[in-house]
Design a protein around this motif. Structure first.
Motif, PDB file in Angstrom:
ATOM      1  N   SER A 246       4.958  -4.186  16.304  1.00 50.37           N
ATOM      2  CA  SER A 246       5.168  -4.209  14.863  1.00 50.37           C
ATOM      3  C   SER A 246       4.281  -3.186  14.178  1.00 50.37           C
ATOM      4  O   SER A 246       3.182  -2.874  14.655  1.00 50.37           O
ATOM      5  CB  SER A 246       4.860  -5.610  14.327  1.00 50.37           C
ATOM      6  OG  SER A 246       4.858  -5.629  12.919  1.00 50.37           O
ATOM      7  N   GLN A 247       4.751  -2.679  13.039  1.00 49.42           N
ATOM      8  CA  GLN A 247       3.948  -1.785  12.206  1.00 49.42           C
ATOM      9  C   GLN A 247       3.179  -2.560  11.145  1.00 49.42           C
ATOM     10  O   GLN A 247       2.664  -1.967  10.197  1.00 49.42           O
ATOM     11  CB  GLN A 247       4.850  -0.747  11.545  1.00 49.42           C
ATOM     12  CG  GLN A 247       5.426   0.273  12.512  1.00 49.42           C
ATOM     13  CD  GLN A 247       4.329   1.056  13.220  1.00 49.42           C
ATOM     14  OE1 GLN A 247       3.425   1.581  12.580  1.00 49.42           O
ATOM     15  NE2 GLN A 247       4.399   1.123  14.544  1.00 49.42           N
TER      16      GLN A 247
ATOM     17  N   TYR B 170       0.798  -1.219   0.000  1.00 48.76           N
ATOM     18  CA  TYR B 170       0.000   0.000   0.000  1.00 48.76           C
ATOM     19  C   TYR B 170       0.837   1.278   0.000  1.00 48.76           C
ATOM     20  O   TYR B 170       0.440   2.281  -0.585  1.00 48.76           O
ATOM     21  CB  TYR B 170      -0.926   0.016   1.221  1.00 48.76           C
ATOM     22  CG  TYR B 170      -2.041  -1.001   1.187  1.00 48.76           C
ATOM     23  CD1 TYR B 170      -2.378  -1.704   0.034  1.00 48.76           C
ATOM     24  CD2 TYR B 170      -2.791  -1.262   2.337  1.00 48.76           C
ATOM     25  CE1 TYR B 170      -3.400  -2.642   0.019  1.00 48.76           C
ATOM     26  CE2 TYR B 170      -3.830  -2.187   2.330  1.00 48.76           C
ATOM     27  CZ  TYR B 170      -4.123  -2.876   1.167  1.00 48.76           C
ATOM     28  OH  TYR B 170      -5.153  -3.792   1.161  1.00 48.76           O
ATOM     29  N   THR B 171       1.981   1.244   0.686  1.00 49.93           N
ATOM     30  CA  THR B 171       2.793   2.464   0.822  1.00 49.93           C
ATOM     31  C   THR B 171       4.177   2.351   0.201  1.00 49.93           C
ATOM     32  O   THR B 171       4.852   3.372   0.023  1.00 49.93           O
ATOM     33  CB  THR B 171       2.985   2.820   2.312  1.00 49.93           C
ATOM     34  OG1 THR B 171       3.776   1.782   2.934  1.00 49.93           O
ATOM     35  CG2 THR B 171       1.647   2.945   3.014  1.00 49.93           C
ATOM     36  N   GLY B 172       4.637   1.121  -0.065  1.00 51.95           N
ATOM     37  CA  GLY B 172       5.986   0.926  -0.576  1.00 51.95           C
ATOM     38  C   GLY B 172       7.050   0.905   0.500  1.00 51.95           C
ATOM     39  O   GLY B 172       8.234   0.760   0.203  1.00 51.95           O
ATOM     40  N   ARG B 173       6.663   1.035   1.767  1.00 53.61           N
ATOM     41  CA  ARG B 173       7.632   1.061   2.862  1.00 53.61           C
ATOM     42  C   ARG B 173       8.163  -0.337   3.162  1.00 53.61           C
ATOM     43  O   ARG B 173       7.469  -1.342   2.971  1.00 53.61           O
ATOM     44  CB  ARG B 173       6.990   1.628   4.133  1.00 53.61           C
ATOM     45  CG  ARG B 173       6.542   3.066   4.045  1.00 53.61           C
ATOM     46  CD  ARG B 173       5.821   3.493   5.317  1.00 53.61           C
ATOM     47  NE  ARG B 173       6.677   3.336   6.491  1.00 53.61           N
ATOM     48  CZ  ARG B 173       6.234   3.238   7.740  1.00 53.61           C
ATOM     49  NH1 ARG B 173       4.914   3.264   7.970  1.00 53.61           N
ATOM     50  NH2 ARG B 173       7.069   3.119   8.748  1.00 53.61           N
ATOM     51  N   GLU B 174       9.413  -0.391   3.649  1.00 55.69           N
ATOM     52  CA  GLU B 174      10.014  -1.633   4.131  1.00 55.69           C
ATOM     53  C   GLU B 174       9.795  -1.700   5.646  1.00 55.69           C
ATOM     54  O   GLU B 174      10.252  -0.830   6.389  1.00 55.69           O
ATOM     55  CB  GLU B 174      11.509  -1.664   3.826  1.00 55.69           C
ATOM     56  CG  GLU B 174      11.839  -1.688   2.342  1.00 55.69           C
ATOM     57  CD  GLU B 174      11.549  -3.029   1.694  1.00 55.69           C
ATOM     58  OE1 GLU B 174      11.620  -4.058   2.407  1.00 55.69           O
ATOM     59  OE2 GLU B 174      11.249  -3.053   0.484  1.00 55.69           O
ATOM     60  N   LEU B 175       9.089  -2.717   6.109  1.00 59.73           N
ATOM     61  CA  LEU B 175       8.716  -2.823   7.515  1.00 59.73           C
ATOM     62  C   LEU B 175       9.293  -4.103   8.117  1.00 59.73           C
ATOM     63  O   LEU B 175       9.013  -5.205   7.633  1.00 59.73           O
ATOM     64  CB  LEU B 175       7.192  -2.838   7.663  1.00 59.73           C
ATOM     65  CG  LEU B 175       6.436  -1.645   7.079  1.00 59.73           C
ATOM     66  CD1 LEU B 175       4.935  -1.870   7.179  1.00 59.73           C
ATOM     67  CD2 LEU B 175       6.829  -0.363   7.791  1.00 59.73           C
ATOM     68  N   PRO B 176      10.094  -3.975   9.188  1.00 64.70           N
ATOM     69  CA  PRO B 176      10.649  -5.169   9.827  1.00 64.70           C
ATOM     70  C   PRO B 176       9.614  -5.842  10.724  1.00 64.70           C
ATOM     71  O   PRO B 176       8.704  -5.198  11.248  1.00 64.70           O
ATOM     72  CB  PRO B 176      11.803  -4.611  10.662  1.00 64.70           C
ATOM     73  CG  PRO B 176      11.355  -3.219  11.020  1.00 64.70           C
ATOM     74  CD  PRO B 176      10.575  -2.733   9.828  1.00 64.70           C
ATOM     75  N   TYR B 177       9.762  -7.137  10.901  1.00 72.40           N
ATOM     76  CA  TYR B 177       8.895  -7.895  11.807  1.00 72.40           C
ATOM     77  C   TYR B 177       9.756  -8.764  12.701  1.00 72.40           C
ATOM     78  O   TYR B 177      10.677  -9.444  12.237  1.00 72.40           O
ATOM     79  CB  TYR B 177       7.926  -8.786  11.025  1.00 72.40           C
ATOM     80  CG  TYR B 177       7.100  -9.687  11.924  1.00 72.40           C
ATOM     81  CD1 TYR B 177       5.953  -9.215  12.537  1.00 72.40           C
ATOM     82  CD2 TYR B 177       7.504 -11.004  12.176  1.00 72.40           C
ATOM     83  CE1 TYR B 177       5.211 -10.032  13.388  1.00 72.40           C
ATOM     84  CE2 TYR B 177       6.766 -11.818  13.028  1.00 72.40           C
ATOM     85  CZ  TYR B 177       5.625 -11.321  13.628  1.00 72.40           C
ATOM     86  OH  TYR B 177       4.903 -12.121  14.474  1.00 72.40           O
ATOM     87  N   TYR B 178       9.454  -8.743  14.012  1.00 74.46           N
ATOM     88  CA  TYR B 178      10.110  -9.605  14.988  1.00 74.46           C
ATOM     89  C   TYR B 178       9.042 -10.191  15.902  1.00 74.46           C
ATOM     90  O   TYR B 178       8.175  -9.465  16.396  1.00 74.46           O
ATOM     91  CB  TYR B 178      11.134  -8.830  15.816  1.00 74.46           C
ATOM     92  CG  TYR B 178      12.246  -8.223  14.997  1.00 74.46           C
ATOM     93  CD1 TYR B 178      13.321  -8.992  14.571  1.00 74.46           C
ATOM     94  CD2 TYR B 178      12.187  -6.875  14.640  1.00 74.46           C
ATOM     95  CE1 TYR B 178      14.332  -8.429  13.803  1.00 74.46           C
ATOM     96  CE2 TYR B 178      13.192  -6.307  13.870  1.00 74.46           C
ATOM     97  CZ  TYR B 178      14.259  -7.097  13.457  1.00 74.46           C
ATOM     98  OH  TYR B 178      15.242  -6.547  12.697  1.00 74.46           O
TER      99      TYR B 178
END
Length: 236
Positions: free
Chosen positions: A138-139, A125-133
């Protein structure tokens, strides 16, 4: 033995037995292999732009109904292993399946291969790179492309509870996305909300239309026009 029962049995070896390191590795590999047998996308989904245009033309056009009776609980309270993209079960809850499908640089759990320990989402949707742990704030959220409230107004109010639960856990309906953007989208239909990244409009409309067609949901006149506009951005 079904896939779900097989996975549970293999995972139980890891959790309950005093197995050696080599045995644990073998059991983990067996569980991972069982997961790999379960597709995380239906064949032919999302539909091509041409197919989506044909599907859109055939959808019932009417204004939403029974909006005041919608409750999230109508679609079940929690993620489940109710269904995967091909109608079976694989022993993992739906949110784990979405993360395993949509994240890159994926690291799965040592004890339970269903669990995603870490990864990276390229948010469509935004093109952002979002990390997950795992177990950290989390975003990333799991979005119903055609939101549950929108599906309710478009005909899901008349479904059985079982069909609504299946819809809420259908991987074809779900995407991992940016949390704040998902809040902004809420239960808006395609005429009220579009992905901020215009280059994603084509795939979004293909997915959205494919979901409506798969479940026999109606569209409102403005919703149909918005989907037609977004499908118009697809390459010829």
């Amino acid at each position: 033995m079904g896939r779900r029962a097989s996975l549970i049995a293999v995972t139980a070896v890891l959790l309950l037995s005093g197995c050696h390191h080599g045995d644990a590795e073998t059991a983990h590999a067996s569980a991972a292999a069982l997961l790999a047998e379960a597709p995380l996308a239906s064949a032919g989904f999302p539909p091509s732009a041409a197919t989506a245009r044909t599907q859109l033309a055939k959808l019932s056009v009417e204004w939403g109904k029974n909006w005041e009776t919608y409750k999230r609980e109508n679609f079940g309270r929690y993620w489940s292993d109710e269904t995967d993209a091909v109608g079976g079960r694989n022993g993992c809850d739906t949110r784990d399946d979405v993360l395993r499908r949509d994240l890159s640089e994926l690291r799965e759990g040592d004890r339970n291969p269903c669990v995603v320990v870490s990864g990276t989402l390229h948010d469509p949707y935004t093109g952002r790179e979002l990390p997950y742990y795992y177990r950290r704030a989390s975003q990333i959220q799991t979005d119903h492309v055609v939101a549950l409230g929108a599906a309710w107004r478009a005909g899901a109010y008349a479904w059985t509870p079982e069909r609504r639960l299946a819809y809420a856990n259908d991987l074809d309906v779900l995407l991992a996305v940016d949390k704040q953007t998902n809040y902004e989208k809420s239960s808006k239909t395609a005429d009220k909300w579009k992905p901020p990244v215009k280059s994603y409009w084509c795939e979004y409309a293909r997915r959205y239309t494919g979901i409506k067609a798969k479940y026999g949901l109606s569209v409102t006149p403005p919703e149909k026009e918005a989907l037609r506009e977004m499908l118009g951005t697809c390459p010829a």
